[in-house]
Design a protein around this motif. Structure first.
Motif, PDB file in Angstrom:
ATOM      1  N   CYS A 169       0.847  -1.192   0.000  1.00 32.89           N
ATOM      2  CA  CYS A 169       0.000   0.000   0.000  1.00 32.89           C
ATOM      3  C   CYS A 169       0.882   1.242   0.000  1.00 32.89           C
ATOM      4  N   ASN A 170       0.640   2.145  -0.930  1.00 35.49           N
ATOM      5  CA  ASN A 170       1.309   3.445  -0.980  1.00 35.49           C
ATOM      6  C   ASN A 170       0.278   4.483  -0.559  1.00 35.49           C
ATOM      7  N   MET A 171       0.623   5.278   0.450  1.00 39.78           N
ATOM      8  CA  MET A 171      -0.353   6.213   0.988  1.00 39.78           C
ATOM      9  C   MET A 171       0.309   7.479   1.507  1.00 39.78           C
ATOM     10  N   ILE A 172      -0.488   8.506   1.598  1.00 39.22           N
ATOM     11  CA  ILE A 172      -0.067   9.741   2.244  1.00 39.22           C
ATOM     12  C   ILE A 172      -0.636   9.706   3.654  1.00 39.22           C
ATOM     13  N   GLU A 173       0.216   9.990   4.638  1.00 39.67           N
ATOM     14  CA  GLU A 173      -0.207  10.006   6.035  1.00 39.67           C
ATOM     15  C   GLU A 173      -0.123  11.427   6.568  1.00 39.67           C
ATOM     16  N   VAL A 174      -1.170  11.843   7.287  1.00 40.49           N
ATOM     17  CA  VAL A 174      -1.194  13.154   7.932  1.00 40.49           C
ATOM     18  C   VAL A 174      -1.493  12.935   9.416  1.00 40.49           C
ATOM     19  N   PRO A 175      -0.456  13.011  10.258  1.00 40.16           N
ATOM     20  CA  PRO A 175      -0.677  12.863  11.700  1.00 40.16           C
ATOM     21  C   PRO A 175      -0.986  14.209  12.357  1.00 40.16           C
ATOM     22  N   VAL A 176      -1.729  14.170  13.439  1.00 37.38           N
ATOM     23  CA  VAL A 176      -1.932  15.313  14.327  1.00 37.38           C
ATOM     24  C   VAL A 176      -1.590  14.809  15.723  1.00 37.38           C
ATOM     25  N   MET A 177      -0.543  15.407  16.325  1.00 32.76           N
ATOM     26  CA  MET A 177      -0.004  14.911  17.590  1.00 32.76           C
ATOM     27  C   MET A 177       0.016  16.011  18.646  1.00 32.76           C
ATOM     28  N   ILE A 178      -0.166  15.612  19.890  1.00 34.07           N
ATOM     29  CA  ILE A 178       0.060  16.491  21.036  1.00 34.07           C
ATOM     30  C   ILE A 178       1.283  15.954  21.749  1.00 34.07           C
ATOM     31  N   LYS A 179       2.268  16.839  21.960  1.00 34.99           N
ATOM     32  CA  LYS A 179       3.542  16.428  22.567  1.00 34.99           C
ATOM     33  C   LYS A 179       3.702  17.111  23.914  1.00 34.99           C
ATOM     34  N   TYR A 180       4.132  16.332  24.900  1.00 33.99           N
ATOM     35  CA  TYR A 180       4.407  16.850  26.242  1.00 33.99           C
ATOM     36  C   TYR A 180       5.892  16.671  26.522  1.00 33.99           C
TER      37      TYR A 180
END
Length: 165
Positions: free
Chosen positions: A49-60
């Motif tokens: 599978c070839n895909m575009i990934e868009v993460p949204v992260m909260i970092k502490y």
């Protein structure tokens, strides 16, 4: 890219091109979109599978001087660009038949994967740091034409730079 909300909390996002290899005996592949005949069984499926990934992260960030540890959590959305599968299927007679299929732009799965990571951050000079961050990505729902529960592990390594006035 990221936005520092406070001295310890930031919100981060980005875009990455992912290539995921997949193999299953067929039990995790949803065949209803590929083989609508209920008598068809998938004995095995192997795919890429070839895909575009868009993460949204909260970092502490845990406090530290030149070195610190961070923990992050968030969700990723996947935009499937191409899927290639090799199947071994059977019908009523039990005879195996090989099949190969490709799908392009097959699906968009918003917030399909939960992301968790722990990072080691080392300040190299003012405003520039090295980040080494092992991660775990756990499926919340299936992605792609077969609604696959894709789980991933790995390590992100990067250089971060603060952009301040």
């Amino acid at each position: 890219v990221g936005y520092q909300v406070s001295d310890r909390i930031s919100v981060e996002s980005g875009v990455s091109w992912d290539v995921k290899n997949y193999y299953s005996e067929g039990e995790y592949f949803n065949k209803s979109t590929v083989y609508p005949n209920p008598n068809t069984k998938i004995k095995s499926v192997e795919g890429v599978c070839n895909m575009i990934e868009v993460p949204v992260m909260i970092k502490y960030n845990l406090k530290g001087n030149r070195n610190n540890i961070s923990i992050s959590g968030g969700m990723s959305s996947y935009f499937m660009k191409k899927e290639d599968y090799d199947y071994i299927i059977t019908y009523n007679n039990g005879q195996p038949y090989p099949r190969s299929t490709s799908y392009k732009n097959s699906s968009t799965e918003l917030f399909a994967v939960a992301n968790f990571s722990v990072g080691y951050n080392r300040q190299l000079k003012t405003g520039i740091a090295l980040r080494i961050e092992p991660y775990l990505k756990v499926p919340v729902k299936g992605v792609g034409i077969g609604s696959l529960p894709i789980m991933s592990t790995g390590v992100n390594i990067g250089i971060t730079k603060k952009l301040t006035r």
